[in-house]
Design a protein around this motif. Structure first.
Motif, short mmCIF file in Angstrom:
data_model
loop_
_atom_site.label_atom_id
_atom_site.label_comp_id
_atom_site.label_asym_id
_atom_site.label_seq_id
_atom_site.Cartn_x
_atom_site.Cartn_y
_atom_site.Cartn_z
N SER A 53 30.70 -20.14 23.44
CA SER A 53 30.39 -21.02 22.32
C SER A 53 29.24 -21.96 22.69
O SER A 53 28.84 -22.80 21.88
N ASP A 54 28.70 -21.81 23.88
CA ASP A 54 27.57 -22.61 24.34
C ASP A 54 26.42 -21.66 24.66
O ASP A 54 26.63 -20.64 25.34
N ARG A 55 25.24 -21.98 24.20
CA ARG A 55 24.10 -21.09 24.41
C ARG A 55 23.82 -20.80 25.87
O ARG A 55 23.33 -19.73 26.20
N THR A 56 24.16 -21.72 26.76
CA THR A 56 23.93 -21.47 28.18
C THR A 56 24.80 -20.33 28.71
O THR A 56 24.48 -19.74 29.73
N GLY A 57 25.88 -20.02 27.98
CA GLY A 57 26.70 -18.87 28.34
C GLY A 57 25.95 -17.55 28.16
O GLY A 57 26.35 -16.52 28.69
N VAL A 58 24.85 -17.60 27.41
CA VAL A 58 23.98 -16.44 27.23
C VAL A 58 22.72 -16.60 28.06
O VAL A 58 22.35 -15.72 28.84
N THR A 105 19.44 -15.74 21.75
CA THR A 105 19.43 -14.46 21.04
C THR A 105 18.65 -13.39 21.80
O THR A 105 18.73 -12.21 21.47
N GLY A 106 17.90 -13.79 22.82
CA GLY A 106 17.13 -12.85 23.64
C GLY A 106 15.77 -13.42 23.98
O GLY A 106 15.43 -14.53 23.59
N ALA A 124 18.90 -9.48 21.14
CA ALA A 124 20.02 -8.74 21.72
C ALA A 124 21.36 -9.37 21.39
O ALA A 124 22.40 -8.73 21.50
N PHE A 125 21.35 -10.63 20.99
CA PHE A 125 22.57 -11.38 20.69
C PHE A 125 22.43 -12.02 19.32
O PHE A 125 21.33 -12.24 18.83
N THR A 136 29.63 -19.13 18.02
CA THR A 136 29.89 -18.22 19.13
C THR A 136 28.77 -17.19 19.18
O THR A 136 28.13 -16.88 18.18
N TYR A 137 28.57 -16.66 20.37
CA TYR A 137 27.51 -15.69 20.60
C TYR A 137 28.15 -14.34 20.89
O TYR A 137 29.17 -14.25 21.56
#
Length: 149
Positions: A53-58, A105-106, A124-125, A136-137
């Motif tokens: 739920s945090d962009r840093t997780g991506v 998102t990539g 990609a996301f 969420t991503y």
């Protein structure tokens, strides 16, 4: 070679959508780079126990997965995108902002051309936003989005 204004006008005069032309040229000339980016995104998503739920997780794991060769390949994608518009990059790009940014998102590739700002997103996301909860991503279909501003 004609100057930047003439080159872009010539590229646009052939009747097809310039963003479609960029996407087509990138797919044709850089399938290996695109495949490496999509596989890196798969590996990031495979590590999740639940969608972040945090962009840093991506962004953080995605940045770690993209090797220096991947980043160099992405810069070549940016050069090809500019060439598809009949332009060339005004400077040698570096694998860092403003040319290359890894977002939630990539990767996003950016360049200022004589007549426009070129933005190529390798998506990609996707972000799912619920009205009653956090964003969420999740891993999404691989897409190339091109914008000219």
């Amino acid at each position: 070679m004609p100057d930047g204004d003439d080159a872009l006008d010539d590229a646009l005069s052939d009747g097809d959508d310039p963003t479609a032309r960029v996407r087509r040229r990138v797919r044709e000339q850089h399938p290996e780079t695109l495949d490496r980016v999509w596989r890196a995104a798969d590996a990031v998503a495979d590590e999740w126990t639940a969608p972040p739920s945090d962009r840093t997780g991506v962004t953080e794991p995605f940045e770690r997965r993209l090797t220096s060769d991947d980043r160099a390949g992405l810069l070549a994608v940016l050069e090809t995108a500019a060439e598809a518009l009949g332009a060339s990059l005004p400077a040698d790009p570096v694998p860092a902002p403003p040319y290359l940014v890894v977002t939630a998102t990539g990767p996003i590739l950016r360049a200022t051309l004589p007549d426009c700002r070129l933005v190529v997103e390798l998506r990609a996301f996707t972000v799912s936003r619920a009205s009653d909860g956090p964003a969420t991503y999740r891993r999404d279909d691989d897409r190339i989005r091109v914008r000219l501003r």
